[in-house]
Design a protein around this motif. Structure first.
Motif, PDB file in Angstrom:
ATOM      1  N   LEU A   1     -27.262  24.324  15.803  1.00 42.15           N
ATOM      2  CA  LEU A   1     -27.328  24.249  17.253  1.00 42.15           C
ATOM      3  C   LEU A   1     -28.577  24.990  17.736  1.00 42.15           C
ATOM      4  O   LEU A   1     -28.987  25.977  17.124  1.00 42.15           O
ATOM      5  CB  LEU A   1     -26.092  24.883  17.905  1.00 42.15           C
ATOM      6  CG  LEU A   1     -24.748  24.191  17.717  1.00 42.15           C
ATOM      7  CD1 LEU A   1     -23.640  24.996  18.398  1.00 42.15           C
ATOM      8  CD2 LEU A   1     -24.787  22.765  18.261  1.00 42.15           C
ATOM      9  N   VAL A   2     -29.152  24.510  18.829  1.00 45.80           N
ATOM     10  CA  VAL A   2     -30.266  25.228  19.462  1.00 45.80           C
ATOM     11  C   VAL A   2     -29.667  26.434  20.171  1.00 45.80           C
ATOM     12  O   VAL A   2     -28.904  26.295  21.124  1.00 45.80           O
ATOM     13  CB  VAL A   2     -31.010  24.325  20.462  1.00 45.80           C
ATOM     14  CG1 VAL A   2     -32.119  25.104  21.161  1.00 45.80           C
ATOM     15  CG2 VAL A   2     -31.583  23.104  19.758  1.00 45.80           C
ATOM     16  N   GLU A   3     -30.017  27.613  19.680  1.00 46.70           N
ATOM     17  CA  GLU A   3     -29.325  28.840  20.077  1.00 46.70           C
ATOM     18  C   GLU A   3     -30.268  29.774  20.837  1.00 46.70           C
ATOM     19  O   GLU A   3     -31.374  30.056  20.387  1.00 46.70           O
ATOM     20  CB  GLU A   3     -28.827  29.504  18.794  1.00 46.70           C
ATOM     21  CG  GLU A   3     -28.118  30.808  18.929  1.00 46.70           C
ATOM     22  CD  GLU A   3     -27.683  31.299  17.557  1.00 46.70           C
ATOM     23  OE1 GLU A   3     -26.674  30.772  17.038  1.00 46.70           O
ATOM     24  OE2 GLU A   3     -28.358  32.182  16.983  1.00 46.70           O
ATOM     25  N   ALA A   4     -29.808  30.270  21.974  1.00 41.51           N
ATOM     26  CA  ALA A   4     -30.580  31.251  22.751  1.00 41.51           C
ATOM     27  C   ALA A   4     -29.937  32.614  22.607  1.00 41.51           C
ATOM     28  O   ALA A   4     -28.718  32.759  22.779  1.00 41.51           O
ATOM     29  CB  ALA A   4     -30.623  30.851  24.220  1.00 41.51           C
ATOM     30  N   GLY A   5     -30.750  33.611  22.299  1.00 39.69           N
ATOM     31  CA  GLY A   5     -30.282  34.990  22.272  1.00 39.69           C
ATOM     32  C   GLY A   5     -30.564  35.656  23.599  1.00 39.69           C
ATOM     33  O   GLY A   5     -31.624  35.446  24.195  1.00 39.69           O
ATOM     34  N   CYS A   6     -29.629  36.470  24.092  1.00 40.42           N
ATOM     35  CA  CYS A   6     -29.775  37.131  25.397  1.00 40.42           C
ATOM     36  C   CYS A   6     -29.513  38.630  25.282  1.00 40.42           C
ATOM     37  O   CYS A   6     -28.644  39.059  24.532  1.00 40.42           O
ATOM     38  CB  CYS A   6     -28.785  36.558  26.410  1.00 40.42           C
ATOM     39  SG  CYS A   6     -29.109  34.874  26.913  1.00 40.42           S
TER      40      CYS A   6
ATOM     41  N   VAL B   1     -34.141  34.025  24.673  1.00 42.70           N
ATOM     42  CA  VAL B   1     -35.168  33.605  23.716  1.00 42.70           C
ATOM     43  C   VAL B   1     -34.579  32.590  22.739  1.00 42.70           C
ATOM     44  O   VAL B   1     -33.497  32.814  22.177  1.00 42.70           O
ATOM     45  CB  VAL B   1     -35.731  34.807  22.925  1.00 42.70           C
ATOM     46  CG1 VAL B   1     -36.770  34.344  21.904  1.00 42.70           C
ATOM     47  CG2 VAL B   1     -36.341  35.846  23.863  1.00 42.70           C
ATOM     48  N   ILE B   2     -35.304  31.501  22.542  1.00 42.36           N
ATOM     49  CA  ILE B   2     -34.972  30.527  21.497  1.00 42.36           C
ATOM     50  C   ILE B   2     -36.091  30.581  20.463  1.00 42.36           C
ATOM     51  O   ILE B   2     -37.261  30.314  20.776  1.00 42.36           O
ATOM     52  CB  ILE B   2     -34.849  29.102  22.058  1.00 42.36           C
ATOM     53  CG1 ILE B   2     -33.722  29.025  23.092  1.00 42.36           C
ATOM     54  CG2 ILE B   2     -34.590  28.100  20.925  1.00 42.36           C
ATOM     55  CD1 ILE B   2     -33.622  27.667  23.788  1.00 42.36           C
ATOM     56  N   LEU B   3     -35.738  30.941  19.246  1.00 43.15           N
ATOM     57  CA  LEU B   3     -36.715  31.013  18.158  1.00 43.15           C
ATOM     58  C   LEU B   3     -36.634  29.755  17.287  1.00 43.15           C
ATOM     59  O   LEU B   3     -35.603  29.081  17.255  1.00 43.15           O
ATOM     60  CB  LEU B   3     -36.451  32.257  17.307  1.00 43.15           C
ATOM     61  CG  LEU B   3     -36.662  33.602  18.009  1.00 43.15           C
ATOM     62  CD1 LEU B   3     -36.180  34.751  17.121  1.00 43.15           C
ATOM     63  CD2 LEU B   3     -38.123  33.802  18.397  1.00 43.15           C
ATOM     64  N   PRO B   4     -37.709  29.437  16.571  1.00 43.05           N
ATOM     65  CA  PRO B   4     -37.695  28.240  15.720  1.00 43.05           C
ATOM     66  C   PRO B   4     -36.654  28.358  14.602  1.00 43.05           C
ATOM     67  O   PRO B   4     -36.345  29.468  14.141  1.00 43.05           O
ATOM     68  CB  PRO B   4     -39.111  28.205  15.130  1.00 43.05           C
ATOM     69  CG  PRO B   4     -39.950  29.040  16.026  1.00 43.05           C
ATOM     70  CD  PRO B   4     -39.030  30.102  16.566  1.00 43.05           C
TER      71      PRO B   4
ATOM     72  N   ALA C   1     -41.959  31.864  20.022  1.00 42.69           N
ATOM     73  CA  ALA C   1     -40.685  31.310  20.496  1.00 42.69           C
ATOM     74  C   ALA C   1     -40.833  29.853  20.927  1.00 42.69           C
ATOM     75  O   ALA C   1     -41.869  29.450  21.460  1.00 42.69           O
ATOM     76  CB  ALA C   1     -40.154  32.136  21.664  1.00 42.69           C
ATOM     77  N   LEU C   2     -39.772  29.084  20.709  1.00 42.50           N
ATOM     78  CA  LEU C   2     -39.727  27.725  21.252  1.00 42.50           C
ATOM     79  C   LEU C   2     -39.611  27.774  22.767  1.00 42.50           C
ATOM     80  O   LEU C   2     -40.136  26.911  23.470  1.00 42.50           O
ATOM     81  CB  LEU C   2     -38.534  26.964  20.670  1.00 42.50           C
ATOM     82  CG  LEU C   2     -38.552  26.689  19.173  1.00 42.50           C
ATOM     83  CD1 LEU C   2     -37.274  25.965  18.764  1.00 42.50           C
ATOM     84  CD2 LEU C   2     -39.781  25.878  18.775  1.00 42.50           C
ATOM     85  N   ALA C   3     -38.920  28.800  23.266  1.00 40.88           N
ATOM     86  CA  ALA C   3     -38.783  29.003  24.710  1.00 40.88           C
ATOM     87  C   ALA C   3     -38.343  30.443  24.949  1.00 40.88           C
ATOM     88  O   ALA C   3     -37.620  31.021  24.139  1.00 40.88           O
ATOM     89  CB  ALA C   3     -37.758  28.035  25.298  1.00 40.88           C
TER      90      ALA C   3
ATOM     91  N   VAL D   1     -36.683  24.788  26.934  1.00 41.00           N
ATOM     92  CA  VAL D   1     -35.868  24.073  25.954  1.00 41.00           C
ATOM     93  C   VAL D   1     -34.417  24.392  26.274  1.00 41.00           C
ATOM     94  O   VAL D   1     -34.060  25.563  26.437  1.00 41.00           O
ATOM     95  CB  VAL D   1     -36.204  24.519  24.511  1.00 41.00           C
ATOM     96  CG1 VAL D   1     -35.259  23.853  23.511  1.00 41.00           C
ATOM     97  CG2 VAL D   1     -37.662  24.216  24.174  1.00 41.00           C
ATOM     98  N   ARG D   2     -33.590  23.368  26.384  1.00 42.51           N
ATOM     99  CA  ARG D   2     -32.199  23.607  26.753  1.00 42.51           C
ATOM    100  C   ARG D   2     -31.389  24.094  25.542  1.00 42.51           C
ATOM    101  O   ARG D   2     -31.365  23.429  24.506  1.00 42.51           O
ATOM    102  CB  ARG D   2     -31.546  22.342  27.308  1.00 42.51           C
ATOM    103  CG  ARG D   2     -32.165  21.792  28.570  1.00 42.51           C
ATOM    104  CD  ARG D   2     -32.480  22.829  29.619  1.00 42.51           C
ATOM    105  NE  ARG D   2     -31.386  23.753  29.899  1.00 42.51           N
ATOM    106  CZ  ARG D   2     -31.550  24.949  30.459  1.00 42.51           C
ATOM    107  NH1 ARG D   2     -32.755  25.397  30.776  1.00 42.51           N
ATOM    108  NH2 ARG D   2     -30.512  25.720  30.687  1.00 42.51           N
TER     109      ARG D   2
END
Length: 200
Positions: free
Chosen positions: A10-15, A32-35, A65-67, A100-101
């Motif tokens: 899954l495309v995962e964002a850390g907060c 942050v979304i990392l590759p 970061a991707l985003a 990136v969502r």
């Protein structure tokens, strides 16, 4: 080396957030979304890093970061909705700005309010366990530090360029001597003894 991901495929964002325990200033949060497969042995909980290292890693994170994004909640909002809800709102605002969502969210701590019905995991001391949360902690901390240093130019007597709004002895002494500023959180126990009320 911290872990790259919590959710598989899954495309995962850390907060993470910065400034929750401060007497003054906005609370900042980053997402942050990392590759996939990203590795960086220098990333760690921002509190374990020197200021110079944090700012160097900020550049690396923003490049790699991707985003990434930063969300802000003001002292007025904190007083209105309380700091816990303000921390969640700051994270949601950061997530809203990602180019990136995300498909999942991982958060430092043990509480979070769901974001757009995405799966999420709260991870105690997550900023020392997962790369994306560590990256978010660095961005939130450095951008908030920049903000507090800019406020310190306007209100030098509170020593914000050093304490970043946290309840140090010098900060509380300045409140006793000079009163509060528009940036102080009026719902907080600003002097550390009796609860104060302010009518502006």
């Amino acid at each position: 080396m911290l872990k790259n991901h919590h959710y598989q495929d899954l495309v995962e964002a850390g907060c993470d957030e910065a400034g929750r325990g401060c007497l003054a200033g906005s609370v900042y949060a980053a997402a942050v979304i990392l590759p996939p497969g990203y590795r960086n042995c220098e990333l760690d909980d921002s509190k374990k890093l020197t200021p110079g290292k944090r700012y160097a890693l900020r550049e690396t994170i923003e490049h790699d970061a991707l985003a990434w994004a930063v969300g802000i909640v003001t002292p007025e909002e904190i007083d209105r909705i309380n700091i816990l809800n303000a921390s969640f709102l700051a994270m949601h605002r950061a997530l809203d700005q990602l180019k990136v969502r995300p498909e999942a969210v991982i958060v430092d701590g043990n509480r979070f309010t769901p974001y757009r019905k995405l799966p999420f995991a709260t991870i105690v001391k997550g900023d020392g366990k997962y790369l994306s949360i560590a990256a978010a902690s660095i961005l939130a901390k450095t951008y908030r530090d920049d903000y507090m240093c800019s406020l310190a130019e306007e209100y030098p007597q509170y020593d914000w360029q050093k304490n970043m709004g946290y309840p140090t002895k010098k900060h509380r002494q300045a409140i006793r001597e000079y009163g509060i500023t528009p940036y102080h959180r009026k719902s907080y126990n600003l002097l550390g003894d009796t609860q104060l009320s302010f009518d502006f």
